[in-house]
Scaffold this active site. Structure first.
Site, PDB file in Angstrom:
ATOM      1  N   ASP A 274       0.821  -1.215   0.000  1.00 59.21           N
ATOM      2  CA  ASP A 274       0.000   0.000   0.000  1.00 59.21           C
ATOM      3  C   ASP A 274       0.857   1.268   0.000  1.00 59.21           C
ATOM      4  OD1 ASP A 274      -2.108  -1.723   0.209  1.00 59.21           O
ATOM      5  OD2 ASP A 274      -2.960  -0.859   2.037  1.00 59.21           O
ATOM      6  N   ASP A 275       0.183   2.365  -0.423  1.00 51.13           N
ATOM      7  CA  ASP A 275       0.646   3.741  -0.210  1.00 51.13           C
ATOM      8  C   ASP A 275       1.739   4.194  -1.167  1.00 51.13           C
ATOM      9  OD1 ASP A 275      -1.142   3.616   1.832  1.00 51.13           O
ATOM     10  OD2 ASP A 275       0.324   3.788   3.461  1.00 51.13           O
ATOM     11  N   HIS A 325      -5.757   2.949  -4.388  1.00 48.40           N
ATOM     12  CA  HIS A 325      -5.788   3.243  -2.947  1.00 48.40           C
ATOM     13  C   HIS A 325      -6.145   4.714  -2.715  1.00 48.40           C
ATOM     14  CE1 HIS A 325      -5.187   1.894   1.082  1.00 48.40           C
ATOM     15  NE2 HIS A 325      -4.084   2.598   1.329  1.00 48.40           N
ATOM     16  N   HIS A 329      -4.892   9.203  -0.378  1.00 51.76           N
ATOM     17  CA  HIS A 329      -4.998   8.383   0.823  1.00 51.76           C
ATOM     18  C   HIS A 329      -6.133   8.873   1.723  1.00 51.76           C
ATOM     19  CE1 HIS A 329      -3.799   5.967   4.362  1.00 51.76           C
ATOM     20  NE2 HIS A 329      -3.243   5.177   3.453  1.00 51.76           N
ATOM     21  N   HIS A 419       3.701  -2.232   3.141  1.00 51.22           N
ATOM     22  CA  HIS A 419       3.739  -0.887   2.561  1.00 51.22           C
ATOM     23  C   HIS A 419       5.101  -0.673   1.905  1.00 51.22           C
ATOM     24  CE1 HIS A 419       0.605  -0.770   5.654  1.00 51.22           C
ATOM     25  NE2 HIS A 419       0.070   0.268   5.003  1.00 51.22           N
TER      26      HIS A 419
END
Length: 471
Positions: A274-275, A325, A329, A419
């Protein structure tokens, strides 16, 4: 008297054959002499017959011997010829077997040298229009409460100089099966409202010799089994419509093949990050995945996508999955449904602009969900992906802790959360990835994992995909 008359009675007068010297032979003597002569002649004739018979016997025996010798010679020659023929046949059979084996080995070597290929495809949904293009073995699905009216497909990674393309046809409700289309042309009626009821696909030319196209459709909330090579997918004429399409191109191996080159009988897990993307950490993870034959799913933030388009291109080239995503965020629970829709659409656009492929999955930031937010995800054709193993790498920033969490808890069908922003996560991945492979896990994308574990539909959330037999 004649002067010569005295000579006729002289001592030199010739004798009668049957006459002894000085006196004539008697009748008995003449008979005996004739008998002796007859016996002699008979003996001579007998000897002559015996001689002739002997000569005849010798000739016959010689003929028999010659025939026997000739037969033996012919037999030996025949046996020799048979042995030589058998040896030649055996040699030819061995040569043919060797040639066949060599040809098979050369074909396998050639197949191994061929690059992996993939399908790129898009759908037109009723009331929505055309989607972006989706990657090989992705879930291209119409929004919730809609259906597909047309498809188009092309190929990526086709070997240079190899003939052929992908072609496809559709069954359009109320019309029936339409003509074949190929290489990005529309099949169906994107401007109309009639739904598709089935599809069929195949590869042409040399592509059809060395590769195979697999496909499946979503009907009545269920994905059909994979089919290939022109077989019809979908139930036609029974009032059902196609709501989703999956397509995958794989090499032919001579045995059963699977979409994404995944063996559904072996354990598999989905690593997710993620991210990102990060310009430094993400490439490290991609390199490790490539070295170990693995793939992962990257749930990316739109703002960061714009800064690292080359990283996304590398993801796609390696068969990894690009996913959504939100753009900055944003938690689903902190924005309105309209703002969430804008966030997701903007990120899809940014990803598509960067690599030509649109995400089909979204991950709610922080795992936070709302009913309204999930409805928005469904309205833009996206399932929501959560996780079953949370490494908390964002919190610990400790590679050893991340490694321990994964390796002590991982099971078949897990979705693992990490991440790709932190060097510690890059370090951990360089241990986790080869270790999972050594344990027999296939490292697959979320879409690939789902494709053999029941599938996904828009607007629903998933945190794991266990083997179907275990459900």
């Amino acid at each position: 008297m004649n002067r010569n008359s005295g000579r006729n009675t002289g001592g030199n007068a010739p004798q009668h054959p049957g006459q002894r010297a000085g006196r004539p032979l008697s009748e008995r003597e003449i008979r005996e002499m004739r008998a002796r002569k007859a016996r002699k002649m008979k003996l001579m004739r007998r000897r002559r017959r015996i001689l002739l018979l002997g000569l005849l016997a010798i000739c016959i025996l010689t003929g028999v011997l010659v025939a026997a010798v000739s037969g033996a010679v012919r037999k030996r020659k025949a046996e020799k010829a048979a042995v030589e023929a058998a040896a030649l046949q055996e040699s030819m059979s061995a040569s043919a077997a060797e040639e066949e084996s060599r040809a098979a080995e050369e074909k396998q070597a050639y197949l191994a040298s061929l690059p992996d290929m993939g399908a790129i495809y898009g759908i037109a949904a009723n009331g929505v229009g055309w989607s972006h293009f989706f990657a090989d073995n992705s879930y291209s699905m119409a929004p919730a409460n809609s259906y597909i009216t047309a498809i188009r497909a092309t190929l990526s990674g086709q070997p240079e100089g190899m003939s052929g393309t992908i072609r496809y046809r559709v069954n359009l409700s109320g019309t029936g099966w339409l003509d074949w289309q190929e290489d990005g042309n529309e099949a169906g009626d994107s401007a109309g409202s009639a739904p598709l009821e089935g599809i069929a696909m195949e590869l042409t030319g040399d592509l059809g010799t060395y590769y195979e196209v697999l496909y499946s459709v979503l009907q009545d909330s269920q994905w059909t089994d994979w089919v290939s090579d022109g077989t019809e997918a979908g139930a036609v004429g029974v009032g059902l419509h196609v709501d989703g399409v999956r397509i995958s191109v794989v090499k032919r191996t001579g045995s059963e093949v699977y979409a994404g080159n995944i063996d559904p009988n072996r354990p598999m897990v989905a690593l997710t990050y993620d991210d990102g993307p990060s310009p430094t950490v993400t490439p490290r993870i991609l390199k490790c995945l490539q070295d170990n034959g693995g793939r992962a799913t990257f749930f990316m933030v739109g703002q960061k996508v714009i800064k690292s388009p080359d990283v996304l291109k590398q993801m796609v080239s390696q068969g990894c999955e690009v996913a959504n995503h939100t753009f900055d965020h944003t938690l689903m629970t902190k924005v309105s449904p309209t703002d969430l829709a804008n966030q997701l659409v903007a990120t899809n656009q940014a990803v598509s602009d960067a690599c030509g492929i649109s995400p089909v999955l979204m991950r709610p930031c922080g795992g936070a969900k709302t009913v309204e937010g999930m409805n928005i995800a469904g309205a833009i054709s996206m399932p929501a992906i959560l996780w079953s193993v949370d490494t908390l790498d964002w919190k610990t920033r400790d590679a050893s802790q991340t490694i321990q969490t994964v390796l002590e808890n991982v099971k078949d069908g897990d979705i693992i959360l990490m991440h790709d922003l932190y060097d510690a996560t890059g370090d951990a991945s360089e241990t986790i990835i080869p270790e999972l492979v050594s344990r027999g896990f296939q490292l697959v994308t979320v879409s690939e994992l789902a494709s053999y574990r029941g599938g996904m539909i828009p607007g629903k959330s998933y945190s794991q995909f266990r083997p179907l037999s275990a459900n």
